[in-house]
Design a protein around this motif. Structure first.
Motif, PDB file in Angstrom:
ATOM      1  N   LEU A 148       1.121  -1.619  -0.639  1.00 26.44           N
ATOM      2  CA  LEU A 148       0.554   0.119  -0.246  1.00 26.44           C
ATOM      3  C   LEU A 148       0.672   1.235  -0.063  1.00 26.44           C
ATOM      4  O   LEU A 148       2.476   0.967   0.655  1.00 26.44           O
ATOM      5  CB  LEU A 148      -0.708   0.040   1.412  1.00 26.44           C
ATOM      6  N   LYS A 149       0.423   2.419  -0.962  1.00 29.65           N
ATOM      7  CA  LYS A 149       1.211   3.635  -0.264  1.00 29.65           C
ATOM      8  C   LYS A 149       0.332   4.502   0.593  1.00 29.65           C
ATOM      9  O   LYS A 149      -0.610   4.368   0.822  1.00 29.65           O
ATOM     10  CB  LYS A 149       0.826   4.337  -1.683  1.00 29.65           C
ATOM     11  N   ILE A 150       1.292   4.987   1.490  1.00 29.49           N
ATOM     12  CA  ILE A 150       0.228   5.436   2.789  1.00 29.49           C
ATOM     13  C   ILE A 150      -0.035   7.296   2.227  1.00 29.49           C
ATOM     14  O   ILE A 150      -1.322   7.729   3.111  1.00 29.49           O
ATOM     15  CB  ILE A 150       1.674   5.871   3.379  1.00 29.49           C
ATOM     16  N   SER A 151       0.586   7.472   0.789  1.00 30.81           N
ATOM     17  CA  SER A 151      -0.669   8.886   0.739  1.00 30.81           C
ATOM     18  C   SER A 151      -1.689   8.884   0.245  1.00 30.81           C
ATOM     19  O   SER A 151      -2.398   9.408   0.239  1.00 30.81           O
ATOM     20  CB  SER A 151       0.732   9.142  -0.233  1.00 30.81           C
ATOM     21  N   GLN A 152      -1.845   7.141   0.318  1.00 30.52           N
ATOM     22  CA  GLN A 152      -2.948   6.944  -0.428  1.00 30.52           C
ATOM     23  C   GLN A 152      -4.033   6.557   0.428  1.00 30.52           C
ATOM     24  O   GLN A 152      -5.303   6.521   0.587  1.00 30.52           O
ATOM     25  CB  GLN A 152      -3.227   5.641  -1.465  1.00 30.52           C
ATOM     26  N   VAL A 153      -3.923   5.790   1.905  1.00 27.77           N
ATOM     27  CA  VAL A 153      -4.408   4.948   2.402  1.00 27.77           C
ATOM     28  C   VAL A 153      -4.479   5.395   3.622  1.00 27.77           C
ATOM     29  O   VAL A 153      -5.450   5.072   4.905  1.00 27.77           O
ATOM     30  CB  VAL A 153      -3.947   3.354   2.516  1.00 27.77           C
ATOM     31  N   HIS A 154      -3.118   6.551   4.188  1.00 29.30           N
ATOM     32  CA  HIS A 154      -3.580   7.008   5.703  1.00 29.30           C
ATOM     33  C   HIS A 154      -4.446   7.580   6.520  1.00 29.30           C
ATOM     34  O   HIS A 154      -5.708   8.095   5.699  1.00 29.30           O
ATOM     35  CB  HIS A 154      -2.671   8.037   5.638  1.00 29.30           C
ATOM     36  N   GLY A 155      -5.313   6.697   7.415  1.00 31.45           N
ATOM     37  CA  GLY A 155      -6.140   7.834   8.227  1.00 31.45           C
ATOM     38  C   GLY A 155      -7.487   6.687   7.755  1.00 31.45           C
ATOM     39  O   GLY A 155      -9.018   7.052   8.486  1.00 31.45           O
ATOM     40  N   GLN A 156      -7.129   5.501   6.891  1.00 33.73           N
ATOM     41  CA  GLN A 156      -7.938   4.234   6.735  1.00 33.73           C
ATOM     42  C   GLN A 156      -7.658   3.234   7.323  1.00 33.73           C
ATOM     43  O   GLN A 156      -7.358   2.863   7.423  1.00 33.73           O
ATOM     44  CB  GLN A 156      -7.931   4.537   5.380  1.00 33.73           C
ATOM     45  N   PRO A 157      -8.693   2.610   8.832  1.00 31.29           N
ATOM     46  CA  PRO A 157      -8.591   1.465   9.476  1.00 31.29           C
ATOM     47  C   PRO A 157      -8.540   0.332   8.226  1.00 31.29           C
ATOM     48  O   PRO A 157      -9.580   0.326   7.255  1.00 31.29           O
ATOM     49  CB  PRO A 157      -9.356   1.819   9.962  1.00 31.29           C
ATOM     50  N   ASN A 158      -8.126  -0.716   8.427  1.00 31.35           N
ATOM     51  CA  ASN A 158      -7.402  -1.974   7.129  1.00 31.35           C
ATOM     52  C   ASN A 158      -7.466  -3.375   8.549  1.00 31.35           C
ATOM     53  O   ASN A 158      -6.753  -3.226   9.132  1.00 31.35           O
ATOM     54  CB  ASN A 158      -6.423  -1.302   6.285  1.00 31.35           C
TER      55      ASN A 158
END
Ligand code: URA
Length: 200
Positions: A148-158
């Motif tokens: 994953l790319k942190i710039s795309q998924v930051h703040g999203q619980p997984n």
């Protein structure tokens, strides 16, 4: 008196088990990597032995190497401020890192250093059993959520493998980057609602 048949792990059990992991990290030679030889002190991690949230950073910096405590430099002050902004103190959570010894000159941890050190982290998480694991920066994210790319998924619980991860920008990076700082501050504010949604 009837015998105690519960399998509940007590706080005392967790403290003993965490201490055993920390002893293994601190033993001469540590995980066997060269950074265990150049460290001043190992930094196993610290905080609440039965936390709702575990924060995982990259690795100790100079101040952490000197004190043996995680996140005690500028990034740590920023992390403590963000915790306070959601009504938490450091002692409410457990804070640790992907690697437990300082990579010289604050370079990134190398793949083999992560490979040999992360079994300690796996043991810590199995003992701590947090509701939420906050991944600070790309090194922590890569270990648990590769690709994953942190710039795309930051703040999203997984949700993965029975655990819930929340990737966030690393406080040290965000400290000196105005837009990342704003994003990190905003993402941090969502933590109470994420936790509330995870209550059984
Ligand atoms: N301090 C830590 O303990 N970890 C980091 O990733 C950065 C600063």
């Amino acid at each position: 008196m009837s015998p105690d048949t519960s399998n509940a792990i007590t706080v005392a059990d967790r403290m003993v088990a965490l201490q055993a992991v920390a002893d293994g990290i601190r033993q001469p030679g540590g995980c066997g990597n060269a950074i265990c030889q150049t460290r001043t002190q190992a930094v196993p991690g610290s905080g609440n032995p039965q936390p709702e949230i575990v924060f995982i950073g990259e690795g100790p910096g100079q101040k952490e190497d000197q004190t043996g405590e995680p996140f005690v430099g500028a990034a740590g002050t920023f992390l403590a401020e963000m915790l306070a902004s959601i009504g938490l103190e450091r002692s409410d959570v457990f804070i640790t890192n992907i690697v437990k010894c300082r990579p010289p000159d604050n370079r990134d941890p190398m793949p083999e250093e992560k490979t040999t050190c992360t079994p300690f982290l796996d043991e810590q998480l199995a003992i701590l059993e947090p509701r939420l694991i906050v991944l600070l920066g790309r090194h922590a994210m890569e270990y648990f959520l590769p690709g994953l790319k942190i710039s795309q998924v930051h703040g999203q619980p997984n949700k993965k493998g029975g655990r819930v991860y929340l990737p966030l920008y690393h406080p040290a990076a965000a400290l000196y980057n105005g837009s990342q700082r704003e994003v990190l501050l905003a993402d941090f504010q969502t933590i109470p609602a994420i936790l509330a949604a995870l209550q059984d």
